[in-house]
Scaffold this active site. Sequence first.
Site, mmCIF file in Angstrom:
data_model
loop_
_atom_site.group_PDB
_atom_site.id
_atom_site.type_symbol
_atom_site.label_atom_id
_atom_site.label_comp_id
_atom_site.label_asym_id
_atom_site.label_seq_id
_atom_site.Cartn_x
_atom_site.Cartn_y
_atom_site.Cartn_z
ATOM 1 N N LYS A 11 -61.783 12.118 81.693
ATOM 2 C CA LYS A 11 -60.892 11.785 82.838
ATOM 3 C C LYS A 11 -59.980 13.031 83.887
ATOM 4 C CE LYS A 11 -60.342 7.058 81.382
ATOM 5 N NZ LYS A 11 -59.294 6.064 81.063
ATOM 6 N N PHE A 59 -54.672 -3.787 86.749
ATOM 7 C CA PHE A 59 -54.566 -2.326 87.194
ATOM 8 C C PHE A 59 -55.705 -1.699 87.576
ATOM 9 C CE2 PHE A 59 -56.366 -3.698 82.839
ATOM 10 C CZ PHE A 59 -57.723 -3.236 83.236
ATOM 11 N N ARG A 87 -65.260 6.000 69.735
ATOM 12 C CA ARG A 87 -63.850 5.174 69.880
ATOM 13 C C ARG A 87 -62.985 5.657 68.878
ATOM 14 N NH1 ARG A 87 -63.893 2.215 73.762
ATOM 15 N NH2 ARG A 87 -62.259 1.108 73.196
ATOM 16 N N THR A 93 -56.139 3.223 73.156
ATOM 17 C CA THR A 93 -55.761 3.236 74.700
ATOM 18 C C THR A 93 -54.584 3.748 75.118
ATOM 19 O OG1 THR A 93 -57.344 1.484 75.025
ATOM 20 C CG2 THR A 93 -56.113 1.886 76.755
ATOM 21 N N ARG A 104 -56.799 11.336 72.506
ATOM 22 C CA ARG A 104 -55.547 10.678 73.379
ATOM 23 C C ARG A 104 -54.308 11.146 72.758
ATOM 24 N NH1 ARG A 104 -58.702 4.886 74.278
ATOM 25 N NH2 ARG A 104 -59.644 5.496 76.430
ATOM 26 N N ASN A 114 -55.090 8.609 80.266
ATOM 27 C CA ASN A 114 -55.536 8.553 79.050
ATOM 28 C C ASN A 114 -56.565 9.400 78.362
ATOM 29 O OD1 ASN A 114 -57.603 6.851 79.536
ATOM 30 N ND2 ASN A 114 -56.822 5.345 78.310
ATOM 31 N N HIS A 117 -62.835 7.994 78.273
ATOM 32 C CA HIS A 117 -63.400 6.866 78.474
ATOM 33 C C HIS A 117 -64.297 6.548 77.490
ATOM 34 C CE1 HIS A 117 -65.285 3.133 79.848
ATOM 35 N NE2 HIS A 117 -66.416 3.752 79.820
#
EC number: 2.7.4.6
Length: 141
Positions: A11, A59, A87, A93, A104, A114, A117
Amino acid sequence: MAIERTLSIIKPDAVAKNVIGQIYARFEAAGLKIAAARMIHLSRAEAEQFYAVHKERPFFKDLVDFMISGPVMVQALEGENAVLKNRELMGATDPKKAAPGTIRADFADSIDANAVHGSDAAETAQVEVAFFFPGLNIYSR
């Protein structure tokens, strides 16, 4: 175990921190191969379409605004249990709840910014990979 593909997005916050290489190293150390990759700056329409599943969530607007705030690095990852493995590498998250040593925990600033994705299931992964890499520009190795 079957070879899977999953989508990963680094991100805008993590791209701005210049940690793409460190994140890629974690993918590769975990046995995930990068089958396709590209850096893009999402348009509002692209971000809204990609995150349409969240359209009714409170959100949604903030998520879209964040995802168009700077370039992102998008990659299709491939390997055994790629969805679950990615993951696990990402962590929770909320970076405050992410296990130490996860992407993260190490690179994210907040639950919104964070860092990454990742697809949440094999079925979702197929749709998400096709969204960013339509056609034949994915290369198994």
